[in-house]
Write a protein that holds these residues in place. Sequence first.
Motif, PDB file in Angstrom:
ATOM      1  N   ASP A 112     -17.492  -2.187   5.331  1.00  0.00           N
ATOM      2  CA  ASP A 112     -17.377  -2.037   4.197  1.00  0.00           C
ATOM      3  C   ASP A 112     -16.000  -0.759   3.531  1.00  0.00           C
ATOM      4  OD1 ASP A 112     -18.092   0.683   6.247  1.00  0.00           O
ATOM      5  OD2 ASP A 112     -19.141   1.717   4.645  1.00  0.00           O
ATOM      6  N   GLY A 113     -14.686  -1.044   5.145  1.00  0.00           N
ATOM      7  CA  GLY A 113     -13.872  -0.324   4.813  1.00  0.00           C
ATOM      8  C   GLY A 113     -13.222  -0.379   3.420  1.00  0.00           C
ATOM      9  N   VAL A 114     -13.019  -1.402   2.669  1.00  0.00           N
ATOM     10  CA  VAL A 114     -12.278  -1.387   1.215  1.00  0.00           C
ATOM     11  C   VAL A 114     -13.583  -0.120   0.405  1.00  0.00           C
ATOM     12  CG1 VAL A 114     -12.129  -2.827  -0.559  1.00  0.00           C
ATOM     13  CG2 VAL A 114     -11.559  -3.769   1.008  1.00  0.00           C
ATOM     14  N   ARG A 115     -14.688  -0.638   0.589  1.00  0.00           N
ATOM     15  CA  ARG A 115     -15.010   0.158  -0.368  1.00  0.00           C
ATOM     16  C   ARG A 115     -14.431   1.507   0.039  1.00  0.00           C
ATOM     17  NH1 ARG A 115     -19.582   3.223  -0.421  1.00  0.00           N
ATOM     18  NH2 ARG A 115     -19.983   3.150   2.009  1.00  0.00           N
ATOM     19  N   ARG A 116     -14.923   2.417   1.111  1.00  0.00           N
ATOM     20  CA  ARG A 116     -13.951   3.793   1.254  1.00  0.00           C
ATOM     21  C   ARG A 116     -12.856   3.701   1.315  1.00  0.00           C
ATOM     22  NH1 ARG A 116     -15.793   3.535   7.732  1.00  0.00           N
ATOM     23  NH2 ARG A 116     -14.647   5.397   7.747  1.00  0.00           N
ATOM     24  N   VAL A 128      -7.087  -0.152   4.931  1.00  0.00           N
ATOM     25  CA  VAL A 128      -6.155   0.640   5.363  1.00  0.00           C
ATOM     26  C   VAL A 128      -5.496   0.884   4.607  1.00  0.00           C
ATOM     27  CG1 VAL A 128      -5.012   0.919   7.487  1.00  0.00           C
ATOM     28  CG2 VAL A 128      -6.772  -0.097   7.654  1.00  0.00           C
ATOM     29  N   GLY A 129      -4.232   0.505   3.953  1.00  0.00           N
ATOM     30  CA  GLY A 129      -3.296   0.171   2.644  1.00  0.00           C
ATOM     31  C   GLY A 129      -4.109   0.632   1.422  1.00  0.00           C
ATOM     32  N   SER A 130      -5.083   1.305   1.568  1.00  0.00           N
ATOM     33  CA  SER A 130      -5.661   2.451   0.957  1.00  0.00           C
ATOM     34  C   SER A 130      -5.444   3.567   0.786  1.00  0.00           C
ATOM     35  CB  SER A 130      -7.558   2.359   0.264  1.00  0.00           C
ATOM     36  OG  SER A 130      -7.425   0.717   0.367  1.00  0.00           O
ATOM     37  N   LEU A 131      -5.076   3.764   2.549  1.00  0.00           N
ATOM     38  CA  LEU A 131      -4.999   5.124   3.550  1.00  0.00           C
ATOM     39  C   LEU A 131      -4.029   6.099   1.898  1.00  0.00           C
ATOM     40  CD1 LEU A 131      -6.217   5.018   6.492  1.00  0.00           C
ATOM     41  CD2 LEU A 131      -7.310   5.723   4.445  1.00  0.00           C
ATOM     42  N   SER A 132      -2.826   5.231   2.184  1.00  0.00           N
ATOM     43  CA  SER A 132      -1.281   5.776   1.293  1.00  0.00           C
ATOM     44  C   SER A 132      -0.843   5.813   0.514  1.00  0.00           C
ATOM     45  CB  SER A 132      -0.387   4.240   1.356  1.00  0.00           C
ATOM     46  OG  SER A 132      -0.893   3.475   0.502  1.00  0.00           O
ATOM     47  N   GLY A 135      -6.043  -9.297   8.590  1.00  0.00           N
ATOM     48  CA  GLY A 135      -6.340  -9.915   7.696  1.00  0.00           C
ATOM     49  C   GLY A 135      -6.444  -9.461   6.118  1.00  0.00           C
ATOM     50  N   ILE A 136      -6.150  -9.685   5.138  1.00  0.00           N
ATOM     51  CA  ILE A 136      -6.312  -8.728   3.783  1.00  0.00           C
ATOM     52  C   ILE A 136      -6.933  -8.214   3.747  1.00  0.00           C
ATOM     53  CG2 ILE A 136      -6.966 -10.719   2.490  1.00  0.00           C
ATOM     54  CD1 ILE A 136      -3.875  -8.684   1.370  1.00  0.00           C
ATOM     55  N   ARG A 137      -8.184  -8.440   4.097  1.00  0.00           N
ATOM     56  CA  ARG A 137      -9.557  -7.037   3.887  1.00  0.00           C
ATOM     57  C   ARG A 137      -9.487  -5.720   4.830  1.00  0.00           C
ATOM     58  NH1 ARG A 137     -14.412  -8.350   1.473  1.00  0.00           N
ATOM     59  NH2 ARG A 137     -15.990  -6.580   1.864  1.00  0.00           N
TER      60      ARG A 137
END
Length: 246
Positions: free
Chosen positions: A26-30, A163-167, A156-158
């Motif tokens: 659920d990394g993208v959701r978080r 992880v990119g959301s952390l920026s 992968g892009i997912r």
Amino acid sequence: MPVIDTFNGALTLNQRVFTELRDAPDGVRRGFLLILMVGLLVGVFQSASALISVADPARVVEAFRFGYRQSLEQQQAAATTPEQREVIRLLLESEDELAQMVGDILDLPTTLPRPIPLILEALGQAVSTPLTYLSGMLLAVTLTHLAARQLGGQGGIRAMVAVGSLSVAPHALDALTFIPVLSFPISMIAWGWGLIILISGTAVVHRLDSGKATLAVLLYPSLLIVLGILLSCVLGLLVVALAASV
């Protein structure tokens, strides 16, 4: 992991948080929840500041006067011909009339009572801010992912989106940009901090060293900037050529 812990981990470049978010189903959701939290925080602060500033018409007129006068004084200092100075002098003399016009516009009747449109506008700004951060993050992450794969990355892009959301986390500082003297330095700090987080996240996701991760983050934006400069130069030459041929 609670979103506030993810937020703190991003700001402190906690590699455990980066790795956990990369591998979490659920990394993208978080990641999107973090963007939502930061976006709403910034949106609420900025919309509240805007609401306070426009709720008082006299304050709006005074802000207009200050900005108008400051702009013309800067142009006056840079003026090099008598004609330019005369135009600026006439514009300065028109300050009272323009300020009165702004005041008259603010006093025009509206369909709804005055506070309601202002509140709705503030709510719209607060809600749209997370979407602004999300779209900017997705663009940066997509370009970075493409460059990282070309440099031998394995992620992968997912995982990259998660992880990119952390920026986006450092952009919580944007909530303070309503303070004029702090607006520019805070924006630069948030941007630079976010860039460091994206570089660190790219290294974790794609298992690259810091040098390649930095290149992956900067490669396509740098190419786009260079391309924009070249296009501007070409257009400038075309305009000069056309003007010379007339």
